[in-house]
Design a protein around this motif. Structure first.
Motif, mmCIF file in Angstrom:
data_model
loop_
_atom_site.group_PDB
_atom_site.id
_atom_site.type_symbol
_atom_site.label_atom_id
_atom_site.label_comp_id
_atom_site.label_asym_id
_atom_site.label_seq_id
_atom_site.Cartn_x
_atom_site.Cartn_y
_atom_site.Cartn_z
ATOM 1 N N SER A 169 0.233 11.267 -1.691
ATOM 2 C CA SER A 169 0.855 10.027 -1.215
ATOM 3 C C SER A 169 0.444 9.714 0.223
ATOM 4 C CB SER A 169 2.374 10.089 -1.336
ATOM 5 O OG SER A 169 2.875 11.151 -0.569
ATOM 6 N N SER A 199 1.221 4.078 -3.040
ATOM 7 C CA SER A 199 0.858 5.483 -2.797
ATOM 8 C C SER A 199 2.031 6.416 -3.042
ATOM 9 C CB SER A 199 0.415 5.699 -1.351
ATOM 10 O OG SER A 199 -0.277 4.626 -0.890
ATOM 11 N N SER A 214 0.841 -1.205 0.000
ATOM 12 C CA SER A 214 0.000 0.000 0.000
ATOM 13 C C SER A 214 0.875 1.254 0.000
ATOM 14 C CB SER A 214 -0.946 0.003 1.198
ATOM 15 O OG SER A 214 -0.239 -0.134 2.401
ATOM 16 N N SER A 215 1.959 1.211 0.774
ATOM 17 C CA SER A 215 2.829 2.378 0.863
ATOM 18 C C SER A 215 3.594 2.579 -0.446
ATOM 19 C CB SER A 215 3.801 2.196 2.044
ATOM 20 O OG SER A 215 4.643 3.296 2.140
ATOM 21 N N LEU A 266 -5.149 3.324 1.588
ATOM 22 C CA LEU A 266 -4.872 2.000 0.999
ATOM 23 C C LEU A 266 -4.429 0.982 2.046
ATOM 24 C CD1 LEU A 266 -3.026 2.819 -2.365
ATOM 25 C CD2 LEU A 266 -5.396 2.164 -2.025
ATOM 26 N N GLY A 271 -3.281 8.672 0.287
ATOM 27 C CA GLY A 271 -3.353 7.351 -0.331
ATOM 28 C C GLY A 271 -2.750 6.287 0.568
ATOM 29 N N ASN A 272 -1.632 6.609 1.178
ATOM 30 C CA ASN A 272 -0.941 5.653 2.045
ATOM 31 C C ASN A 272 -1.847 5.187 3.178
ATOM 32 O OD1 ASN A 272 1.189 4.137 2.970
ATOM 33 N ND2 ASN A 272 2.652 5.792 2.703
ATOM 34 N N ASN A 303 5.256 11.244 4.813
ATOM 35 C CA ASN A 303 4.534 9.977 4.983
ATOM 36 C C ASN A 303 4.864 9.310 6.318
ATOM 37 O OD1 ASN A 303 2.931 8.656 2.443
ATOM 38 N ND2 ASN A 303 4.331 10.271 1.834
#
Lengths: 212, 265
Positions: free
Chosen positions: B236, B99, B95-96, B243, B239-240, B142
């Motif tokens: 990112s 993203s 997932s990371s 997700l 999303g990170n 992140n």
């Protein structure tokens, strides 16, 4: 309504509950009593899926509680912990918080309904304009109950909810919750509260010691 | 006009000057001496190596070599994000990676195909430094977002369950924690945009001016990179978090016990 069948719960290093079995019937007012750490709060958390049994099963309306029906069970049950979440800046926003979620959006209460519920719990209507951080522990508990009543919940899981209440407020809470249409499962050491319950289940070292 | 070179001898004098901050750290018992020595050594070694690598990357200017370099940069950034956020690799790796790659390379594509338009489009001189700057900022942002998000849900477990009990779906219950995490991750870049050009002259612009570019060109690049960092960071980090939800929460919408790396549980 809710049936525990040989339910066990294993913690990190110890068995928290061992082979617990009991049934909750509609309209029951149950007090779970016992020393702290005996497993009373764990019983409540198992019903709402905050803990998952490591043995046995729990039935809700004849169906086992699983991931598939946990959302429905959570929306049918009110859980009122000792220190409830208000979750918004003002008291009004806190009361209306659940109605911002999709599932309750269409049932937003009217102003008069808000006032009526607050009055029944001995809370002034003006409290809605206060900041959430300004309300006392006892007021927080009653606001959490008010929110559950606004959601028309019929099953209440209450963890020491009278601990911060004066006599008058406690009586108001008892009158609001202990009605024939409500089912209440509570953790309590309060004699006044326990006196209004039709069943008292004593939990010791993770097992049911006795019931009366 | 080219920047004046610094001799190795004169540069090494700056390392001697480090003794002063080191004495201060030691005097106030910050126990950072070892960390500083390791990080200064790593920084020096890595930059010397990257100097050599970049020399050949620039020389060969090859699409495939650039791709290999970008993949390596992204994997290392991803590895650091998960590790520094104290999370378990097996739950967050894909997932990371997805993203961070999407957040970074969308912006890199806009830079190369819409704004700068170099020929060839994969020109190392543009592709590698620009991606590096975006990835570097994505990395720190992140880490903050993931660490803040998962730690606050863990620390406020009762509160999180209360949201679920009030009828919130998983997406509704995580919303307050998501807001906090994204806010914490973009606050530094917002502060930078507020003061850029007044308090600070940013690195890229300074580098370009020292390298002989016209200040107006340098400014345009700087605006591009700051806007790019902001956009890639929000893309990112959001999303990170989103997700990672299916992997981090169980079917009861509770945070799994094994989302944190072992020494952080």
């Amino acid at each position: 309504m809710i049936i525990f069948q040989n339910v066990s719960l294993q913690g990190d290093n110890k068995l928290i509950l061992e082979n617990i079995s009991f049934a909750v019937n509609p309209g029951d007012k149950i007090a779970l009593s016992g020393r702290s750490g005996s497993g009373k709060s764990s019983i409540i958390k198992l019903i709402i899926g905050a803990l998952i049994p490591t043995g046995g099963r729990i039935l809700y309306n004849h169906a086992p509680i699983t991931a598939a029906n946990i959302a429905d069970i959570r929306s049918a049950i009110a859980y009122i912990p000792q220190e409830p979440l208000l979750g918004a800046a003002s008291v009004r926003e806190s009361l209306l918080l659940p109605f911002s979620f999709k599932v309750h959006q269409k049932n937003r209460p009217t102003e008069s309904r808000l006032v009526n519920v607050l009055e029944a719990l001995q809370l002034p209507a003006a409290i809605m304009d206060q900041h959430s951080s300004q309300v006392s522990g006892g007021e927080k508990q009653r606001l959490a109950i008010a929110r559950a009543l606004l959601l028309n919940k019929k099953i209440f899981l209450a963890d020491e909810i009278t601990s911060a209440l004066d006599t008058q407020s406690k009586e108001a809470v008892i009158n609001c919750l202990m009605t024939p249409g409500h089912t209440v499962i509570s953790v309590s050491h309060d004699p006044d509260w326990i006196a209004r319950c039709n069943r008292v289940i004593t939990v010791e070292h993770g097992t049911i010691r006795k019931e009366k | 006009m080219e920047a004046l070179d610094i001799s190795i001898f004169r540069l090494s004098l700056l390392y001697l000057f480090l003794l002063l901050p080191m004495v201060i750290l030691y005097r106030f018992k910050l126990r950072l001496t070892k960390d500083v020595m390791i990080s200064v050594s790593r920084m020096t070694g890595q930059l010397i190596l990257v100097g050599f690598y970049l020399k050949y990357l620039f020389l060969w200017n090859s699409l495939w070599l650039n791709i290999v370099w970008l993949v390596a940069m992204t994997l290392i950034a991803n590895y650091n994000i998960i590790g520094k956020a104290g999370l378990a690799y097996r739950r967050f790796f894909w997932s990371s990676l997805l993203s961070v790659s999407a957040g970074t390379f969308t912006l890199v594509a806009i830079f190369l195909f819409v704004l700068i338009r170099p020929t060839p489009f994969y020109d190392t001189q543009y592709l590698i430094p620009l991606t590096g700057m975006l990835l570097g900022n994505c990395l720190s942002g992140n880490i903050i977002a993931l660490e803040r998000f998962y730690t606050s849900i863990k620390q406020n477990r009762e509160e999180f369950i209360a949201y679920l009990m009030l009828g919130a779906t998983l997406q509704e219950a995580i919303a307050p924690y998501l807001r906090q995490a994204i806010s914490a991750c973009v606050t530094p870049i917002i502060a930078t945009m507020m003061t850029i050009g007044i308090v600070s002259l940013p690195g890229m612009m300074t580098g370009q001016i020292l390298g002989g570019s016209f200040p107006l060109v340098a400014i345009k690049y700087q605006i591009m990179i700051v806007l790019g960092i902001f956009a890639s960071l929000v893309l990112s980090a959001t999303g990170n978090i989103l997700l990672s939800l299916p992997s981090a929460f169980n079917s009861y919408n509770l945070l799994r016990d094994d989302v944190f790396c072992k020494n952080k549980r």
